[in-house]
Design an enzyme around this catalytic site. Sequence first.
Site, short mmCIF file in Angstrom:
data_model
loop_
_atom_site.label_atom_id
_atom_site.label_comp_id
_atom_site.label_asym_id
_atom_site.label_seq_id
_atom_site.Cartn_x
_atom_site.Cartn_y
_atom_site.Cartn_z
N ARG A 62 75.63 77.40 56.26
CA ARG A 62 75.68 78.26 55.04
C ARG A 62 76.91 78.31 54.10
O ARG A 62 76.68 78.62 53.06
CB ARG A 62 75.09 79.66 55.78
CG ARG A 62 74.81 80.41 54.37
CD ARG A 62 74.19 81.73 54.86
NE ARG A 62 74.73 82.42 55.67
CZ ARG A 62 75.59 83.53 55.61
NH1 ARG A 62 76.00 83.70 54.08
NH2 ARG A 62 76.30 84.29 56.36
N TYR A 115 66.26 77.68 29.30
CA TYR A 115 65.32 77.34 30.33
C TYR A 115 64.69 78.60 30.63
O TYR A 115 65.36 79.76 30.73
CB TYR A 115 66.22 76.69 31.62
CG TYR A 115 65.26 76.89 32.81
CD1 TYR A 115 64.36 75.98 32.76
CD2 TYR A 115 65.81 77.30 33.90
CE1 TYR A 115 63.29 75.76 34.02
CE2 TYR A 115 65.19 77.20 35.14
CZ TYR A 115 64.01 76.46 35.14
OH TYR A 115 63.32 76.20 36.56
N ASP A 186 74.50 74.36 31.09
CA ASP A 186 73.43 73.47 31.65
C ASP A 186 73.28 72.28 31.06
O ASP A 186 73.09 72.03 29.94
CB ASP A 186 71.99 74.37 31.34
CG ASP A 186 71.04 73.83 32.40
OD1 ASP A 186 71.04 72.26 32.54
OD2 ASP A 186 69.93 74.34 32.98
N LYS A 211 66.06 67.42 39.05
CA LYS A 211 65.56 66.64 37.91
C LYS A 211 65.97 65.19 38.03
O LYS A 211 65.80 64.53 39.15
CB LYS A 211 66.15 67.44 36.72
CG LYS A 211 65.56 68.91 36.58
CD LYS A 211 64.08 69.03 36.74
CE LYS A 211 63.68 70.52 36.12
NZ LYS A 211 63.89 71.35 37.21
#
Length: 392
Positions: A62, A115, A186, A211
């Site tokens: 983690r 977005y 972004d 993406k």
Amino acid sequence: MSDSPFRQNADLRAATRLAHDAPQDRHSVTPPVFQSSLFCFDTVEEMAARFRGENQAYVYSRGDNPGVEAFEQKIAALEGAEAARAFSSGMGAISATLMSLLQAGARVVCVRDVYADTYRFLEKLMSRYGVRTEYVDGCDRAALAAALPGASVLYLESPTSWTFRTQDLAHAAQAARAHGVVTVCDNSWATPLHQQPLALGIDLVLHSASKYIGGHSDTVAGVVAGSKARIAALNALSYPYLGAKLAPWEAWLLLRGMRTLDVRLRAQWACAEALMEKLASHAAVRRILHPAWQCGPGNQYLHGFSSLFSIELDAAYDPLRFCNALRLFKRGVSWGGHESLALPAQVALQGAAPNAQADFGVSPALVRLYIGLEDMHDLWRDLEQGLAQAVC
């Protein structure tokens, strides 16, 4: 967890660097998958030294994992960053980044037409903690300058998600720095191959790695890159506690996908450019929204183009009927994989931004098209027959 081995090849071109991973075994052409949740110590003294910060040994996935770290180092090298942190989704990267930068009562300046889930996150969650967001036209320098005083974060997306308008990132970074505002951009559309926001003065750069970076529609992931100090602050304040860590197998898939990023982008752009030229002369298409087809203050920073764009249909054509008539283009919300996609704005944004046309300048006549890896001629025949069936 040493300095990135990818930096040793900094003199190589991006396509060559993408093709080479840094496997633990020099005879292996691909890195191993470190599918382990736990890393142990030989002695409690070694463990205590790690907890005191005297070494960077792996403890628990983690936090850090060798395979995930290899992906982070590769992204950092491509973006020209000192460090990067990977997440289990693009929204994991966005939310952890913003939460590491914002306090209760803070104000965010955000570009319009951002977005949809970034918008939801700011409006539905961060607003509960007194964080206010002001949306501005990122192309308007005066509006941007007027909004910056007193803000904590300037959130950019160049180009934007539906109208594909670029921002002057260098000017925005300079203006924000003058007011002590942290800049976040972004960069999912351009990828590190076609735009490097950090080199223009931006503080942190984000990617939805699901993406183009993944490229195969089989992985959900996100990543943020920047200076060691900024990534360290994120690691201390939000990353360990939100739990959106990237799994080892997904990191391996991302490294696999990145090897073909350059050739995929080239092939997809060649196809998209040819299709846009045909669409531009079609009676059904009022305009094309893509940096190659419209002026924008940030176009100068793009070293190349990707294959995601929007078309605005004439009033005589129904966007929903058009999308339903398509046979090769699938109807879906993501992009970046091998399959071409169509998404009507009036469906995609109705839940996220019901006032999208008034607030963000997104027309209900817009259809977002993503060009995958199919043959251009086949895709054109599909678009042509879809438009023929879309007449109201």
